[in-house]
Design a protein around this motif. Structure first.
Motif, PDB file in Angstrom:
ATOM      1  N   LYS A 172       0.784  -1.093  -0.060  1.00  0.00           N
ATOM      2  CA  LYS A 172       0.024   0.028  -0.003  1.00  0.00           C
ATOM      3  C   LYS A 172       0.999   1.287  -0.085  1.00  0.00           C
ATOM      4  CE  LYS A 172      -3.735   2.297   2.359  1.00  0.00           C
ATOM      5  NZ  LYS A 172      -4.440   2.500   1.335  1.00  0.00           N
ATOM      6  N   GLN A 175       0.594   7.803   2.421  1.00  0.00           N
ATOM      7  CA  GLN A 175      -0.420   8.539   2.254  1.00  0.00           C
ATOM      8  C   GLN A 175       0.146   9.913   1.249  1.00  0.00           C
ATOM      9  OE1 GLN A 175      -3.438   8.503   3.753  1.00  0.00           O
ATOM     10  NE2 GLN A 175      -4.025  10.277   2.177  1.00  0.00           N
ATOM     11  N   ASP A 178      -0.296   8.555  -2.329  1.00  0.00           N
ATOM     12  CA  ASP A 178      -1.706   8.311  -2.450  1.00  0.00           C
ATOM     13  C   ASP A 178      -2.175   9.561  -2.856  1.00  0.00           C
ATOM     14  OD1 ASP A 178      -3.966   6.451  -2.562  1.00  0.00           O
ATOM     15  OD2 ASP A 178      -4.879   7.643  -0.918  1.00  0.00           O
ATOM     16  N   ASN A 279       1.599   4.076 -11.432  1.00  0.00           N
ATOM     17  CA  ASN A 279       0.483   4.075 -10.575  1.00  0.00           C
ATOM     18  C   ASN A 279      -0.875   4.442 -11.301  1.00  0.00           C
ATOM     19  OD1 ASN A 279       0.603   6.710 -10.893  1.00  0.00           O
ATOM     20  ND2 ASN A 279       1.139   7.305  -8.710  1.00  0.00           N
TER      21      ASN A 279
END
Length: 326
Positions: A172, A175, A178, A279
């Protein structure tokens, strides 16, 4: 709002009338609207058809607006980037994409499916009758059916699929990463896509080049192809001028080059925005640029900016289509 003077198109429309008569010009057909491929994007341009709803040649505009064409081609990259491996237990069993071949948002979904090697079938939608999606309450593309579940709107489709797939193939992201990814995905939908039309319809020769692809690859009848190529190309040339004003574009090529350089700057020396691997933002930019890459506008973009190296890496990373040929 000042209207565009279409008197210069009168001869084109009269010449196309005999063909266009065979094509539906109903209000439903006009609701394809300019760039109505995705609710997060071009459907906002429906104002144009509202202003010209009484034109007998709405069919030509609707065909024109249904797609921003692509010429799919691949080029060799210096380095090979592997696709993300997808374990069989997370791969959907039945995926069907309802699309226009040249739609940039459909291409964005396909870039995602291809990169994660998710096999999918294609149903090419006729933008005139839209009979292939009569069963759906959603009358635009892309529509993706995943094991019987309907998904619509390119960004929403990817948002729904991504959590099911990405945790199995990667750690993952932080932050910060992301947030960066979300920022640039928004930039694609709210800025980059609006630059495409003024570039591909910049002049008559480029408009005809683009419609040559539409007539060859879209799901059109013979009469629809003729109407699209000539009346549609002429119409969209003038529409692109209206879009330049709407989105405050002074020089369409400069705007395209600036967008390309902005994206390269965002990479900040990385192979991809995602670092060593693409991504979702990389896939979004790549997907919407595929429709223009091998048209004159796309060739100019690569020649006059630094985006070519990144694009070649993306072609290598996304690789061959995972489409299932029928």
């Amino acid at each position: 709002m000042r209207r565009v003077n279409f008197s210069g198109l009168a001869a084109v429309y009269r010449a196309a009338d005999g063909v266009a008569a065979a094509v539906s010009s109903s209000h439903q057909f006009a609701q394809l609207a300019l760039y109505s491929s995705s609710s997060n994007s071009y459907s906002k341009s429906r104002w144009f058809f509202d202003n010209y709803s009484n034109m007998a040649q709405k069919s030509a505009f609707a065909v024109a607006g249904a797609v921003v064409f692509s010429v799919a081609a691949s080029s060799a990259a210096d380095e090979v980037y592997a696709k993300e491996p997808l374990p069989p237990n997370v791969r959907p069993d039945d995926v069907v994409l309802y699309q226009y071949e040249a739609c940039p948002f459909c291409n964005k979904v396909k870039a995602f499916l291809d990169y994660y090697n998710i096999p999918y079938k294609i149903v090419e939608v006729n933008p005139l009758s839209k009979k292939e999606i009569k069963w759906s309450d959603y009358k635009k593309v892309p529509i993706l059916m995943v094991d019987g579940e309907q998904m619509v709107d390119s960004s929403v489709i990817i948002d729904k699929l991504s959590p099911k797939i990405r945790p199995s193939v990667a750690v993952k992201p932080s932050q910060e990463a992301d947030d960066e990814e979300k920022k640039w995905r928004g930039w694609v939908d709210n800025h980059l896509v609006h630059i495409l039309s003024p570039n591909i319809y910049r002049n008559t020769s480029e408009a005809l080049e683009s419609f040559e692809y539409i007539t060859s690859h879209g799901n059109f009848s013979f009469t629809e192809r003729i109407t699209a190529k000539y009346a549609g190309a002429a119409a969209m040339y003038f529409v692109s001028k209206k879009l330049k004003k709407k989105y405050d574009i002074t020089d369409e090529r400069s705007a395209l080059y600036e967008a390309a350089e902005t994206w390269v700057d965002a990479l900040n020396g990385r192979d991809f925005l995602g670092g060593a691997k693409p991504n979702l933002a990389d896939l979004a930019v790549f997907g919407v640029l595929r429709p223009i890459r091998y048209l004159k506008s796309g060739k100019d973009m690569v020649e006059h900016t630094r985006i070519g190296a990144w694009y070649s890496r993306m072609e290598s990373a996304v690789g061959e289509s995972s489409r299932i040929k029928s």
